[in-house]
Design an enzyme around this catalytic site. Structure first.
Site, PDB file in Angstrom:
ATOM      1  N   GLN A 195    -137.681   1.197 -22.842  1.00  0.00           N
ATOM      2  CA  GLN A 195    -137.108   2.151 -23.599  1.00  0.00           C
ATOM      3  C   GLN A 195    -136.512   1.052 -24.734  1.00  0.00           C
ATOM      4  OE1 GLN A 195    -132.947   3.412 -23.248  1.00  0.00           O
ATOM      5  NE2 GLN A 195    -133.187   3.073 -21.002  1.00  0.00           N
ATOM      6  N   SER A 215    -131.226   0.581 -28.011  1.00  0.00           N
ATOM      7  CA  SER A 215    -130.478  -0.592 -28.848  1.00  0.00           C
ATOM      8  C   SER A 215    -131.067  -1.372 -29.685  1.00  0.00           C
ATOM      9  CB  SER A 215    -129.864  -1.469 -27.751  1.00  0.00           C
ATOM     10  OG  SER A 215    -129.054  -0.706 -26.680  1.00  0.00           O
ATOM     11  N   GLU A 272    -130.348  10.068 -18.325  1.00  0.00           N
ATOM     12  CA  GLU A 272    -130.252   8.830 -17.899  1.00  0.00           C
ATOM     13  C   GLU A 272    -128.931   8.728 -17.099  1.00  0.00           C
ATOM     14  OE1 GLU A 272    -129.730   4.209 -19.602  1.00  0.00           O
ATOM     15  OE2 GLU A 272    -129.783   5.866 -20.937  1.00  0.00           O
TER      16      GLU A 272
END
Lengths: 390, 349, 390, 349
Positions: free
Chosen positions: A125, A128, A245
């Protein structure tokens, strides 16, 4: 309320158990933070897929079993009890998969879900950024639509991308409207990591292995059909992912119950010295009860969801609870291990240390990632209790 | 009654701190991790030149003839930089053991070399199971079957173990007692071993204070610079309180450590109790410092790249060294629960 | 460093001990939160004064002994070890007294110190106001100088004034400049509680007794010679007082060491049942060590101050440490007492409960008063560690 | 497998909550404190009319014939308002004990009156030492020397004790076994006593959940209104986190309590373990709620005037009732440390 498994559940459990017994590798796989281990785990994903155990909650036509949440919990219990390998593609199958099913076009589903399920495509992923850790709305990486509308040109940087070093694809949010601020103007895009212009820089974690990475995008071209959901709708797509998540899938009670069980065994095996420190017995009892409580609350949530309920503040309460429990259990184990607690397990005099040290290092990330526990406490106070924001 | 350090002691601390902070930088530590021995002869020589290796060596043997109280602040500074050279154990454990073991030939042979930095001595106690820095020792003082032996490096066989802290070098050591000098047996050995344990625990405690302080300093700097939601994260109350919790507990771990140093140096009857209290308090605050510091560092703290882990791992590793928390709690309990224990107001000194 | 008492110190200790042995009432006095107990404690103050033990750190000419801080600590050790009565006039002798000596005119010293020392005048403080608890600079009560400059006219309200119900005088801060804000324009004034226009409303505390009170001021006339320090200089005068308050005088290590001792004794007397709960042994060991540590750090501070050092962040670190220790010790004692822990000590079946329940209720105030522990943590972070304010 | 309550159970909870919150206001509680008995016959009659006093009385005797699982949410609501009437112990402890004691004459005599609200029964177990609400009981079921006796009020002599919680009435009770009916002895009595203890502990646990929730609610309201430094103190992160820490732990105390209720109602073999876990978790969160709530209330929380103390004191007082933390930890340990204990994933249900 009925706290007993049905005969069907029991039969399902038996089926899982016998398949795992026949298939779980006798030798533990290497860490998937190493190249060799990553490959081993990719193969394990393929084997799971063959047995239709890769993602049992997925519909049958996608290689799943259309399992409900209770079956999922039972599966996980057997999975952890059998010490089966960790899931190298968890970001794909648990986070992106359900999101794709909800937001993807038919073509996207066809294109991505099978590769994900078989372990061919391992996903990481791209949430951030260096200045957008807990504050996801501060994303600055840009995706500009080409003039002909055929592709996006991505520039910027993502970080803390778990298992990105050997992954095949990355999913993440990019700013498509350069004028936009905060959570507006973001778009959810799927990016092949072998695209030109991508540089993946491994970040060594506490144990020295490259468990995550920075991803640099330098004029990376991505076809427009890799966009998930509409342009500028990235935030709501991502929130669905974040919901999963933080939900129960990735933090099976089974994981913590097995750790608690091993902790009790370690305590029993070392009780004489351990009892010199009364805080150890206290912590062992607490670990067992907390792991039980985590299981109970998860079952309650699963039952509630199956009856049409929605995930609420559980996302935040769970996050704090399991991450602190996990830290506590590993800290206690290291205390019981006394001076050998600091030894790497391969050390000749390490004795019965097992994987406690690795687990301890990994447990350090629990209270931090996916929104620090401080952020979770803010959320509980503000959203669950209604306390004033400022 | 004076619970302060002397000017001289404070000045010595300051000069050692300046030296260590300049020399033992995180970069230097990472370089040393990459070397085989993980130790630097050059650095050891510098420490010797400052008088540190001979700090507790009697003046007759070329040392400074100082004591544990003179060294405790320096051990704290060694913790602050996560020094890996075997200085603390050499000064606090090996040298006093050699001096007090009653074998003057051995003492005369080794103490001058230790003071000059020519030789390194390490101690292996049963409580620690493995021996720190055995690979760079010229002389090993080893507990075996209740006795203490002096073993020259050539007569010891080492089996290396790896610690979570790459700066720590731990060895299982085997030797043939026939090829070693027995320094003490029976009650005499027990007394020496207990003193060595106390001194080692004091060293761990003092280093833990320094480690906690270092983690505070790193975290305060990081959170003052790092921004989230548009402000420095150090301005969030939750982050402040994580740090304040370390800071206030540290104040109440320091004085027990200083008292323990005094009690060892002056061989007071309460030394066992003081040392156990000191080690428990100091290791606990270093543990808390690690926990709260990684938390305020966020994901950065979980990496190998940021310096925090150097100090966290040292704190974790030292925790069970020279007696686990259980061992030391038991020693405290034995005193507290004894009949006619002297407790309460006025019983401290 | 020299951690031994001198022969002089030992002799002093003996002197204190024998005086206390001869004079401490055999029967414990009633609580000074009752009218009868208040009177008993006032008499005890007079007796202390007679023996010149009322405020040994005061100069000899004021009835003290010019004792240094170490003597003070020794005195306190003997005082608590002898279970001597609590000090009903602590706000006077420990807080206002030293402030008067520093800021008072010669006349004020003469006028107030003797009455304070002898127990004739019991003082309470007027710091907090309904909307200025932790935020002292938000004070709104006004003192307006009369046209002829002879007196102030005070209007407003103070609250949380400990032992105000039967006290004689109140000291506090009032806003003399109505235009001023925050800590400017405040003046430190001493107010006789029998003045016309004063109403004292007792506030019952957790145990139901009126341990503190609200004080209402309705055009209360106070002569201008009751002002301590200059007009508008109240904040700096008050800060000196607060410094003392948060310093060591009021929170003798002796108090906590005696509590720890009693806790160890209680544990020993009930060890068999107590050991069913491993957290109890852990807490008992910790209590003893923490009380020791508090003593050690206090001695260190005292020595440092005697060598010319200044009080720094100790005020805040101390406050958190002793208040949490005190709570912890009492909580542990109540656990050891099992079902009898909830009983008032006069109850026929209360057995060995002693004063633990009272102490537990009182310990609840520790983390709150004189600046909550949250405020203290802010101070530590900002002033001691230099973290950013906003 | 279904870990949810039924519609009916939730609706019953809601109506009981509405009733209790309206009737048992803090003002009402303070009024009752001022009365001699501290109890209200009128209130008891209202509870009876709602079917609550007879909730576990078999239908044949005029009750609702419900079980512990049906009652657990109502016990939680009783905790929420700090109800002092002996409802929870009557429904959970006294009534089942009467039903199961094997003496049908006694059961027939008393159960209908309990259901109708005409009579109150209380239980006195040795583990509690004193008997709650003995003064308003018509029938006392008392453990003595390992046996259980039914004692009519006239034959019991009471000695009053005072609790920190003015709402609790505790009595040492004496009686002459010759003037009482022995309901069970030996093994049968032990089994009944263990069940009574489990049910009492469940009642304490459920009430503790309600108490914790009430303290959260009071604190959230107080800190949302109270201003310091120009803002509501509830906007400070430290205050938020104090509250969040109660809230998240409460979520993990509820499910153990519900499981315990289920296990008692279904007489499963894991009931002892479930109950001990439930009581430990629930009492701990109520304790934390008290600690953090008084802290965020500041000085106001330390007064008799603000309502918080009503709930804090109840939480403190209930903590050791029906088995101390040590007792329950021991029961958990006995299971965990047994050879072949069934632990780990899949072993929960």
């Amino acid at each position: 309320m009925k706290l007993e498994y049905t005969a069907e559940h029991q039969a399902f459990r038996e089926e899982v158990r016998s398949w795992l017994k026949a298939n779980v590798p006798a030798e533990p796989l290497k860490s998937f933070d190493t190249e060799e281990g990553f490959q081993q785990h990719r193969e394990w994903e393929a084997k799971l897929y063959e047995g239709r155990w890769g993602m049992i909650t997925w519909p049958e036509e996608m290689g799943g079993r259309g399992a409900d949440l209770l079956q999922w919990l039972i599966f996980e219990e057997e999975y952890y009890a059998a010490s089966a390998p960790l899931r190298v593609n968890q970001n794909g199958i648990f986070l992106l998969g359900p999101t794709l099913m909800e937001y993807g076009t038919e073509e996207q589903k066809k294109r991505f879900l099978n590769g994900m399920a078989t372990g061919k495509d391992i996903w990481c992923q791209g949430w951030s950024e260096p200045n957008a850790g807990s504050d996801m709305a501060a994303i600055r990486s840009r995706a500009d639509l080409s003039e002909d509308g055929s592709h996006y040109i991505i520039n910027g940087q993502k970080t803390w991308s778990t298992r990105a070093v050997w992954a095949d694809w990355c999913f993440g949010m990019f700013r498509t409207d350069p004028e936009s601020e905060r959570h507006r103007g973001l778009t959810f895009i799927l990016v092949p990591l072998d695209s030109e212009g991508i540089t993946v820089r491994p970040i060594p974690q506490l144990d020295g292995l490259p468990g995550f990475a920075e991803i640099f995008f330098d004029n990376v071209k991505v076809p427009v059909d890799c966009r998930l959901g509409g342009e500028g709708e990235g935030w709501s797509v991502a929130m669905a992912t974040a919901g999963f998540e933080r939900g129960l899938m990735l933090r099976s009670p089974a994981r913590f119950q097995e750790t608690a069980k091993r902790l009790v065994e370690l305590y029993k095996a070392n009780q004489e010295t351990a009892d010199e420190d009364p805080s150890i017995r206290e912590a062992v009892l607490r670990a067992y009860m907390d792991a039980e409580a985590y299981c109970l609350t998860t079952y309650q949530t699963a039952c509630r969801l199956m009856q049409g309920g929605k995930i609420g503040a559980e996302a935040s309460t769970n996050k704090i609870f399991w991450s602190e429990l996990d830290q506590q259990m590993h800290a206690t184990a290291l205390k019981i291990l006394e001076t050998r607690g600091e030894l790497l397990p391969e050390s000749p005099d390490a004795g019965d240390v097992g994987r406690w040290l690795d687990g301890w290092l990994f447990a350090q990330s629990g209270p931090i990632y996916a929104g620090t526990n401080e952020i979770q406490r803010n959320i509980i106070a503000e959203r669950m209790l209604g306390m004033p924001r400022k | 009654m004076d619970f302060t350090f002397s000017e001289d002691q404070l000045l010595f601390q300051e000069s050692v701190r300046d030296f260590l902070v300049n020399e033992i930088t995180p970069d230097k530590i990472r370089q040393l991790w990459e070397t085989d021995s993980g130790r630097s002869d050059e650095l050891w020589q510098q420490l010797a030149e400052m008088g540190l290796t001979g700090l507790t060596v009697p003046e007759d043997f070329g040392g400074l003839g100082m004591n544990e109280l003179d060294f405790v602040l320096l051990a704290q500074e060694a913790g602050y930089v996560a020094l890996s050279e075997p200085l603390v154990n050499s000064v606090l454990v090996a040298t006093p053991l050699l001096s007090e073991c009653g074998n003057s030939a051995i003492a005369e042979q080794w103490l001058p070399k230790i003071a000059s930095g020519e030789a390194r001595a390490v101690v292996g106690l049963a409580v620690n199971k493995l021996v720190e820095d055995a690979h760079c020792a010229d002389l090993l003082l080893l507990e075996k079957g209740g006795a203490i032996y002096a073993v020259e490096a050539a007569n010891a066989s080492l089996r290396a173990n790896e610690s979570v802290d790459p700066g720590r070098k731990l060895f299982a050591v085997d030797f043939d007692p026939a090829a070693a000098v027995c320094l003490a047996e029976g009650g005499a050995a027990q007394a020496l071993i207990n003193k060595a344990l106390n001194r080692g625990a004091l060293g761990v405690a003092a280093q833990s204070l320094g480690l906690a302080q270092r983690m505070i300093d790193l975290s305060v700097r990081y959170t003052s610079e790092r921004k989230q939601f548009g402000v420095a994260i150090g301005s969030f109350q939750a982050v402040k309180h994580h740090m304040a919790n370390i800071a206030y507990k540290l104040e109440y771990a320091k004085t027990p450590v200083y008292r323990a140093a005094y009690d060892i140096a002056n061989d007071t009857p309460r030394a066992d109790l003081s040392v156990s209290h000191a080690k428990l308090a100091a290791c606990e605050v270093a543990d808390l410092a690690a926990k709260n510091s990684i938390q305020v560092h966020g994901a950065m703290g979980y990496t190998w790249e940021v310096d925090l882990h150097i100090f966290m791992k040292r704190a974790w590793a030292l925790n069970s060294s020279y007696g686990t928390a259980g061992f030391h709690k038991n020693r405290v309990a034995a005193v507290l629960l004894a009949d006619n224990a002297a407790l309460g107001a006025g019983a401290t000194f």
